[in-house]
Design a protein around this motif. Structure first.
Motif, short mmCIF file in Angstrom:
data_model
loop_
_atom_site.label_atom_id
_atom_site.label_comp_id
_atom_site.label_asym_id
_atom_site.label_seq_id
_atom_site.Cartn_x
_atom_site.Cartn_y
_atom_site.Cartn_z
N PRO A 76 13.00 -2.59 73.10
CA PRO A 76 11.70 -3.02 72.57
C PRO A 76 11.53 -2.81 71.08
O PRO A 76 10.99 -3.67 70.38
CB PRO A 76 10.71 -2.16 73.38
N ARG A 77 12.02 -1.69 70.56
CA ARG A 77 11.86 -1.42 69.13
C ARG A 77 12.65 -2.42 68.30
O ARG A 77 12.18 -2.90 67.26
CB ARG A 77 12.31 0.00 68.82
N GLY A 78 13.86 -2.75 68.76
CA GLY A 78 14.67 -3.72 68.05
C GLY A 78 14.05 -5.10 68.08
O GLY A 78 14.10 -5.84 67.08
N LEU A 79 13.46 -5.46 69.21
CA LEU A 79 12.82 -6.77 69.32
C LEU A 79 11.59 -6.85 68.43
O LEU A 79 11.31 -7.90 67.84
CB LEU A 79 12.45 -7.04 70.78
N ARG A 80 10.88 -5.76 68.29
CA ARG A 80 9.70 -5.76 67.40
C ARG A 80 10.10 -6.00 65.95
O ARG A 80 9.32 -6.57 65.18
CB ARG A 80 8.94 -4.43 67.53
N ARG A 81 11.30 -5.57 65.58
CA ARG A 81 11.77 -5.81 64.21
C ARG A 81 12.05 -7.30 63.97
O ARG A 81 11.96 -7.78 62.85
CB ARG A 81 13.03 -5.00 63.94
N VAL A 82 12.42 -8.00 65.03
CA VAL A 82 12.72 -9.43 64.94
C VAL A 82 11.45 -10.26 65.02
O VAL A 82 11.26 -11.22 64.26
CB VAL A 82 13.70 -9.84 66.05
N ARG A 83 10.58 -9.88 65.94
CA ARG A 83 9.37 -10.65 66.22
C ARG A 83 8.44 -10.62 65.02
O ARG A 83 7.99 -9.57 64.59
CB ARG A 83 8.68 -10.05 67.46
N GLY A 84 8.16 -11.77 64.48
CA GLY A 84 7.30 -11.87 63.30
C GLY A 84 8.09 -11.86 62.01
O GLY A 84 7.75 -12.57 61.07
N ALA A 85 9.15 -11.04 61.95
CA ALA A 85 9.93 -10.96 60.73
C ALA A 85 10.95 -12.08 60.64
O ALA A 85 11.11 -12.72 59.60
CB ALA A 85 10.64 -9.61 60.66
#
Length: 263
Positions: A76-85
């Motif tokens: 989840p943390r890695g996906l949050r870095r991708v999502r939006g960025a």
């Protein structure tokens, strides 16, 4: 060069029914891909699966490769870095996609803080620039407004500004003009085209309306009952599609609106 590569993407409900079944498609850096199909064809769920946003209880399998990295395997943390960025999304109904209890300025500043480390006046200045990019009038007023204080077209522009905050490589636009009147719809389509050209992002445009898709897309994915039945260039589809369902869509579109023989 392939930027986003979706391979054998399958989304199943809790009962095991496949609502997206083995979807495979890709979009190049700076490319324009249209995904079209009737309501319930799985096109929106496909986009949500790319960002890990499918409803709770659904199971997603296959691969979603962004520059070769499988997003489905990220924590989840890695996906949050991708999502939006790196991959961002514009939703069909901005009134529900935007937080009604937060001003537009604070909402746009959110990803600017998270991904770009901007705070205070710097974040507000960057948010104002984004509002100008999407041609919002009275930028200061808009930044201090809540979503319900704006018109439908203004909310959609604000949603686009939010999606563009971190200069994503891929912009997923899920039926972004459906809830708008014809005049505002045309303005948003022109804006999406302009933004994609100016930023160089890859655009994945999802719609049930083939003439609308034809205004933006170079390549075409056709979905029917959760399955990709056609993946080709728009020009090839208009000149002579392979699948009967695609031919029916094109014939229906030509019967009610202007649609070229090729693109």
């Amino acid at each position: 060069m392939t930027l986003l590569d979706v391979r054998d993407l399958t989304v199943r409900t809790a009962t095991g029914r496949a609502v997206v079944d083995g979807a495979t498609w890709s979009v190049d850096t700076g490319g324009r891909l249209g995904i079209i199909g009737e309501s319930g064809s799985g096109k929106s769920l496909t986009a949500l699966a790319v960002l890990g946003l499918v409803p709770e209880g659904m199971d997603v399998s296959g691969q979603v490769l962004l520059d070769g990295v499988d997003l489905l395997t990220l924590p989840p943390r890695g996906l949050r870095r991708v999502r939006g960025a790196r991959v961002a999304m514009v939703f069909q109904e901005p009134l529900t996609a935007l937080d009604p209890l937060m001003t537009i300025g604070r909402q746009i500043a959110g990803p600017l803080r998270l991904h770009r480390g901007l705070r205070g006046d710097a974040a507000r200045a960057a948010a104002a620039e984004l509002c100008e990019l999407v041609r919002l009038p009275e930028v200061g007023r808009v930044l201090d407004s809540y979503p319900w204080q704006l018109s439908g077209g203004q909310r959609q522009r604000a949603g686009l500004a939010l999606a563009l905050a971190c200069e994503p490589d891929v912009l997923l636009a899920d039926e972004p003009t459906t809830a708008l009147d014809v005049t505002v719809q045309a303005e948003i389509l022109e804006l999406l085209d302009d933004v994609a050209r100016r930023t160089g992002c890859a655009l994945v445009f999802i719609s049930h309306d083939l003439p609308v898709v034809a205004q933006l897309a170079q390549d075409l994915v056709v979905m029917h009952d959760g399955v990709v039945v056609e993946h080709t260039t728009l020009a090839s589809a208009l000149a002579g599609a392979d699948h009967p369902y695609t031919r029916e869509l094109i014939a229906a579109a030509r019967a009610v609106s202007h649609l070229p023989e090729d693109a």
